[in-house]
Design an enzyme around this catalytic site. Sequence first.
Site, short mmCIF file in Angstrom:
data_model
loop_
_atom_site.label_atom_id
_atom_site.label_comp_id
_atom_site.label_asym_id
_atom_site.label_seq_id
_atom_site.Cartn_x
_atom_site.Cartn_y
_atom_site.Cartn_z
N SER A 154 44.45 24.29 35.17
CA SER A 154 45.24 25.01 34.18
C SER A 154 46.54 24.27 33.88
CB SER A 154 45.53 26.42 34.66
OG SER A 154 46.08 26.39 35.95
N HIS A 163 39.13 23.61 29.93
CA HIS A 163 39.93 24.72 30.45
C HIS A 163 39.42 26.06 29.89
CE1 HIS A 163 44.16 26.71 30.78
NE2 HIS A 163 43.41 27.01 31.82
N GLU A 189 39.76 25.29 26.02
CA GLU A 189 40.75 24.30 25.61
C GLU A 189 40.26 22.96 26.16
OE1 GLU A 189 44.57 24.86 27.55
OE2 GLU A 189 45.63 24.43 25.69
N ASN A 222 48.92 27.31 28.38
CA ASN A 222 49.87 27.76 29.40
C ASN A 222 51.32 27.38 29.10
OD1 ASN A 222 48.14 29.21 30.96
ND2 ASN A 222 47.38 27.40 32.02
N1 CAA Z 1 34.06 39.55 34.05
C1 CAA Z 1 33.13 39.83 33.12
N2 CAA Z 1 33.29 40.73 32.14
C2 CAA Z 1 34.45 41.41 32.12
C3 CAA Z 1 35.48 41.19 33.05
C4 CAA Z 1 35.24 40.21 34.06
N3 CAA Z 1 36.14 39.92 34.99
N4 CAA Z 1 36.51 42.00 32.76
C5 CAA Z 1 36.15 42.71 31.68
N5 CAA Z 1 34.91 42.36 31.28
C6 CAA Z 1 34.15 42.88 30.15
C7 CAA Z 1 33.82 44.34 30.36
O1 CAA Z 1 32.64 44.48 31.09
C8 CAA Z 1 33.66 44.82 28.95
O2 CAA Z 1 32.40 44.43 28.46
P1 CAA Z 1 31.55 45.41 27.53
O3 CAA Z 1 32.40 45.73 26.36
O4 CAA Z 1 30.37 44.62 27.19
O5 CAA Z 1 31.28 46.58 28.38
C9 CAA Z 1 34.69 44.01 28.17
O6 CAA Z 1 34.99 42.87 28.99
C10 CAA Z 1 35.95 44.80 27.93
O7 CAA Z 1 36.43 45.23 29.20
P2 CAA Z 1 37.11 46.64 29.47
O8 CAA Z 1 36.57 47.64 28.47
O9 CAA Z 1 36.98 46.95 30.91
O10 CAA Z 1 38.65 46.41 29.25
P3 CAA Z 1 39.43 45.76 28.05
O11 CAA Z 1 38.84 46.13 26.75
O12 CAA Z 1 40.83 46.10 28.33
O13 CAA Z 1 39.23 44.20 28.23
C11 CAA Z 1 40.05 42.17 29.03
C12 CAA Z 1 39.56 43.56 29.40
C13 CAA Z 1 38.91 41.39 28.36
C14 CAA Z 1 40.44 41.49 30.32
C15 CAA Z 1 41.23 42.31 28.02
O14 CAA Z 1 42.21 43.15 28.57
C16 CAA Z 1 41.88 40.99 27.68
O15 CAA Z 1 41.41 40.26 26.82
N6 CAA Z 1 42.99 40.67 28.37
C17 CAA Z 1 43.72 39.41 28.18
C18 CAA Z 1 43.02 38.34 28.97
C19 CAA Z 1 43.70 37.02 28.81
O16 CAA Z 1 44.72 36.84 28.15
N7 CAA Z 1 43.11 36.00 29.45
C20 CAA Z 1 43.69 34.68 29.50
C21 CAA Z 1 44.44 34.52 30.77
S1 CAA Z 1 45.22 32.96 30.87
C22 CAA Z 1 44.08 31.95 31.51
O17 CAA Z 1 43.02 32.32 31.92
C23 CAA Z 1 44.47 30.53 31.52
C24 CAA Z 1 45.16 30.05 32.72
O18 CAA Z 1 45.04 28.87 33.01
C25 CAA Z 1 46.09 30.86 33.51
#
Ligand code: CAA
Length: 282
Positions: free
Chosen positions: A119, A140, A152, A190
């Site tokens: 990352s 990424h 990415e 990031n």
């Molecule tokens: N694994 C697999 N599927 C998952 C999951 C996981 N860990 N978490 C959630 N899901 C799925 C759920 O099963 C659900 O699927 P369905 O609609 O098919 O049932 C769907 O995602 C939506 O989940 P929820 O209804 O439980 O909750 P939500 O609508 O709030 O979504 C979220 C959860 C997708 C995490 C959403 O909150 C989101 O997009 N959050 C932001 C995530 C983000 O910004 N990620 C980037 C982080 S930075 C990074 O990764 C880079 C780095 O280097 C640090």
Amino acid sequence: MEVKKIMVIGAGQMGSGIAQVAAVAGIQVVLNDIKDEFVSRGLGIIEKNLSRDVSKGRIDEVKKDSILKLITPSTSLQDAGDVDLVVEAAIENMEIKGRIFKDLDNICPEHAILATNTSSLPITEIAAVTKRPGKVIGMHFMNPVPVMKLVEIIRGLATNDETYNTVKELSEQMSKVPVEVNDAPGFVSNRVLIPMINEAIYCVYEGIATPEAVDQVMKLGMNHPMGPLALADLIGLDTCLYIMEVLYEGFGDSKYRPCPLLRKYVAAGWYGRKSGRGFYVY
Ligand code: CAA
């Protein structure tokens, strides 16, 4: 180049997600970690995710089994002897990654691409430990991998076009949207995201608002799917701190100074969801 078989190194949150989306795309996957129990835990996460897909009617049991059959557990890097590509998603530590890439360079076939899911560590520096820097690239993925559309793709100084095009096509095969960026501290994702999270932590540190209030502002005011502090807990506060340090050191600019409260939480072992406590209790 057609990618038929890959190794994913690291069966944690990210590695298991990458293995899952690759297997769903019909690619053979060797899922590698240093201990059997880590690999089993990763396979368990994949199994659970696929079972949810079955219960939601997206795939049937037969399809689920055929996807799982594509994934082979491994605890030895020697199993990378016949792969076309490796995605390394191990711990964010330059020394460890350097060792892994040196070993892979000796083990993998000459044509194999060595990708890293780092990352924030420099792709150019990782590539430099190998004798194939043209075939080293950043791939990424975002957390949670099965849900987030972005990959990415980071070109190191020496990454060649064939490597880039292969990784771009592979990402599309995994139903992701690739975006090309050049190697720089934090890349794009990031460099933008983590300082925003750090600033949100400053708001708590300075007593401007509670974590709940900060998250509400960003969710309801900016339509973010989750607030920056809940997201920090999801990413891991140790990872957030690590990336801030990389930005701070890489640019030498005080605007990237990590918030003392972030340091304090990490020192306390409050890493977020994975440790049961961060800005929220899990
Ligand atoms: N694994 C697999 N599927 C998952 C999951 C996981 N860990 N978490 C959630 N899901 C799925 C759920 O099963 C659900 O699927 P369905 O609609 O098919 O049932 C769907 O995602 C939506 O989940 P929820 O209804 O439980 O909750 P939500 O609508 O709030 O979504 C979220 C959860 C997708 C995490 C959403 O909150 C989101 O997009 N959050 C932001 C995530 C983000 O910004 N990620 C980037 C982080 S930075 C990074 O990764 C880079 C780095 O280097 C640090």
